[in-house]
Write an enzyme that holds these catalytic residues in place. Structure first.
Site, short mmCIF file in Angstrom:
data_model
loop_
_atom_site.label_atom_id
_atom_site.label_comp_id
_atom_site.label_asym_id
_atom_site.label_seq_id
_atom_site.Cartn_x
_atom_site.Cartn_y
_atom_site.Cartn_z
N ASP A 252 -85.47 85.28 0.84
CA ASP A 252 -84.17 85.06 0.20
C ASP A 252 -84.19 83.66 -0.43
O ASP A 252 -85.10 82.87 -0.16
CB ASP A 252 -83.06 85.12 1.27
CG ASP A 252 -81.69 85.51 0.71
OD1 ASP A 252 -81.24 86.65 0.95
OD2 ASP A 252 -81.06 84.67 0.01
N TYR B 223 -73.93 93.84 -14.76
CA TYR B 223 -74.24 94.44 -13.47
C TYR B 223 -74.67 95.90 -13.68
O TYR B 223 -75.74 96.31 -13.22
CB TYR B 223 -73.05 94.35 -12.52
CG TYR B 223 -73.38 94.75 -11.10
CD1 TYR B 223 -74.18 93.94 -10.30
CD2 TYR B 223 -72.92 95.94 -10.55
CE1 TYR B 223 -74.51 94.30 -8.99
CE2 TYR B 223 -73.23 96.31 -9.26
CZ TYR B 223 -74.03 95.48 -8.47
OH TYR B 223 -74.35 95.85 -7.19
N LYS C 63 -78.41 97.33 -13.12
CA LYS C 63 -78.64 98.32 -12.05
C LYS C 63 -79.13 99.66 -12.63
O LYS C 63 -79.92 100.35 -12.00
CB LYS C 63 -77.37 98.49 -11.22
CG LYS C 63 -77.01 97.25 -10.39
CD LYS C 63 -78.12 96.90 -9.39
CE LYS C 63 -77.72 95.78 -8.43
NZ LYS C 63 -78.77 95.48 -7.45
N ILE D 9 -69.95 98.72 0.00
CA ILE D 9 -70.51 98.40 1.31
C ILE D 9 -69.93 97.06 1.77
O ILE D 9 -69.90 96.10 0.98
CB ILE D 9 -72.06 98.33 1.26
CG1 ILE D 9 -72.66 99.58 0.58
CG2 ILE D 9 -72.64 98.13 2.66
CD1 ILE D 9 -72.38 100.90 1.25
N THR E 188 -70.07 93.92 2.74
CA THR E 188 -70.99 92.78 2.84
C THR E 188 -70.31 91.58 2.17
O THR E 188 -69.31 91.74 1.46
CB THR E 188 -72.31 93.05 2.09
OG1 THR E 188 -72.02 93.06 0.68
CG2 THR E 188 -72.96 94.34 2.50
N1 LIG Z 1 -72.09 95.50 -1.18
C1 LIG Z 1 -71.92 96.48 -2.01
O1 LIG Z 1 -70.86 97.09 -2.10
C2 LIG Z 1 -73.07 96.92 -2.89
C3 LIG Z 1 -72.91 98.11 -3.59
C4 LIG Z 1 -73.94 98.54 -4.41
C5 LIG Z 1 -75.10 97.80 -4.51
N2 LIG Z 1 -75.22 96.64 -3.82
C6 LIG Z 1 -76.48 95.91 -3.98
O2 LIG Z 1 -77.04 95.70 -2.71
C7 LIG Z 1 -77.89 94.56 -2.74
C8 LIG Z 1 -77.57 93.68 -1.56
O3 LIG Z 1 -76.24 93.20 -1.70
P1 LIG Z 1 -75.30 92.87 -0.45
O4 LIG Z 1 -74.08 93.66 -0.61
O5 LIG Z 1 -76.09 92.94 0.79
O6 LIG Z 1 -74.91 91.37 -0.85
P2 LIG Z 1 -75.12 89.98 -0.11
O7 LIG Z 1 -74.54 88.99 -1.05
O8 LIG Z 1 -74.62 90.07 1.28
O9 LIG Z 1 -76.71 89.81 -0.06
C9 LIG Z 1 -77.45 89.53 -1.21
C10 LIG Z 1 -78.55 88.55 -0.85
O10 LIG Z 1 -79.36 88.35 -2.01
C11 LIG Z 1 -79.68 86.97 -2.08
N3 LIG Z 1 -80.00 86.59 -3.44
C12 LIG Z 1 -79.15 86.40 -4.48
N4 LIG Z 1 -79.83 86.01 -5.57
C13 LIG Z 1 -81.13 85.93 -5.20
C14 LIG Z 1 -82.32 85.57 -5.88
N5 LIG Z 1 -82.31 85.17 -7.16
N6 LIG Z 1 -83.50 85.62 -5.21
C15 LIG Z 1 -83.53 85.99 -3.91
N7 LIG Z 1 -82.43 86.31 -3.20
C16 LIG Z 1 -81.25 86.30 -3.86
C17 LIG Z 1 -78.44 86.26 -1.55
O11 LIG Z 1 -78.73 84.94 -1.13
C18 LIG Z 1 -78.03 87.17 -0.41
O12 LIG Z 1 -78.61 86.78 0.80
C19 LIG Z 1 -77.65 93.89 -4.10
O13 LIG Z 1 -78.72 94.19 -4.96
C20 LIG Z 1 -76.36 94.54 -4.57
O14 LIG Z 1 -76.27 94.54 -5.97
C21 LIG Z 1 -74.23 96.18 -3.00
#
Ligand SMILES: NC(=O)c1ccc[n+]([C@@H]2O[C@H](COP(=O)([O-])OP(=O)(O)OC[C@H]3O[C@@H](n4cnc5c(N)ncnc54)[C@H](O)[C@@H]3O)[C@@H](O)[C@H]2O)c1
Length: 254
Positions: free
Chosen positions: A36, A156, A160, A189, A191
């Site tokens: 990360d 976004y 994606k 989700i 988070t």
């Molecule tokens: N939470 C949701 O509702 C949801 C829905 C659909 C997709 N997603 C996708 O799921 C994935 C995880 O998201 P999450 O919800 O766990 O969010 P989160 O913010 O809890 O975790 C994302 C992590 O990615 C890290 N990060 C950001 N930019 C980075 C970079 N340039 N290099 C390395 N690490 C980096 C952040 O520091 C963080 O720890 C993402 O790709 C997000 O787009 C999330």
């Protein structure tokens, strides 16, 4: 213990879905590379894995920087000798809600550079290692916005959708090389990204209520529910599945 002694790399593993996935690999015997940009939280995840008897290292990596990703994969192999599974969860959703004609270029490029180019770097260098050892599994975390549009957040949705394009194209290329590549497309989700990021649901009870009511199950998904799917896609229980963009959506696309 489906991943006993397997080497499992997770990006975005300091938080949310990535963290749940890293923990899940460790619980099933995997040797985990927690990666990360957030060092403090990432090291905390490594300690948590250690406290349950698992094995993990932290490697700092900004996935939008090619040299960081090259170093991440090299460090993985230097430490554990190979790469068996990779879950690419790192990503951002941006801070803006604006229609396309007003969306600023720098904010567009930030999401494209991380979510799309960064994921491509990860897949590219992970594949190079997997080809050397004769196989592996890659899962990229896309989004429901990789399958349908997301109004007021065009980079976004574009990034994606692009992740799904990478996954489908690469899956075909390596289908005979014992390397499977799939995408996961979650809806809401619970988070930090969703609760504290662009939509700030944690600080806006009405918006949170609306988001929950919008879900078919009248609840948000939990990071563990996505991690479970990621592990299944990396496991020997899904050996005829590749190039799939799997919605984890509580029925949203039904
Ligand atoms: N939470 C949701 O509702 C949801 C829905 C659909 C997709 N997603 C996708 O799921 C994935 C995880 O998201 P999450 O919800 O766990 O969010 P989160 O913010 O809890 O975790 C994302 C992590 O990615 C890290 N990060 C950001 N930019 C980075 C970079 N340039 N290099 C390395 N690490 C980096 C952040 O520091 C963080 O720890 C993402 O790709 C997000 O787009 C999330």
């Amino acid at each position: 213990m489906r991943f006993k002694d397997k080497v499992c790399l997770v990006t975005g593993a300091s938080s949310g879905i990535g963290k749940a996935t890293a923990m899940a690999f460790a619980k099933e015997g995997g040797r985990v590379v927690v990666s990360d940009v957030n060092v403090e939280q990432g090291e905390r995840v490594v300690n948590e894995i250690g406290s349950i008897g698992g094995k993990a290292i932290f490697v700092k990596c900004d996935i939008s920087k090619r040299e960081d990703v090259e170093h991440l994969v090299k460090k993985t192999v230097d430490e554990f000798g190979r790469l068996d599974c990779a879950v690419n969860s790192a990503g951002i959703a941006g801070n803006l809600s604006l229609p396309t004609h007003e969306y600023p270029e720098d904010a567009w490029l930030q999401q494209i550079n991380i979510n799309l180019t960064g994921t491509w770097y990860c897949v590219k260098y992970q594949l190079q290692e997997m080809l050397k050892t004769g196989g592996g599994n890659i899962v990229c975390v896309s989004s429901a916005a990789g399958l349908v549009g997301q109004p007021e957040n065009v980079p976004y949705a574009a990034s994606k959708h692009g992740v799904v394009g990478i996954v489908k194209s690469a899956a075909i290329e390596y289908a005979t090389k014992n390397i499977r590549i799939n995408a996961i497309c979650p809806t809401a989700i619970e988070t930090p990204m969703l609760m504290e990021g662009r939509r700030k649901l944690a600080y806006n009870p009405e918006a949170k209520e609306e988001a929950i009511n919008h879900q078919r199950m009248k609840r948000m998904g939990q990071p563990q529910e996505v991690a479970d799917v990621a592990l299944w896609l990396c496991s020997n229980q899904s050996t005829f599945i590749t190039g799939h963009a799997m919605a984890v959506d509580g029925g949203a696309f039904a």
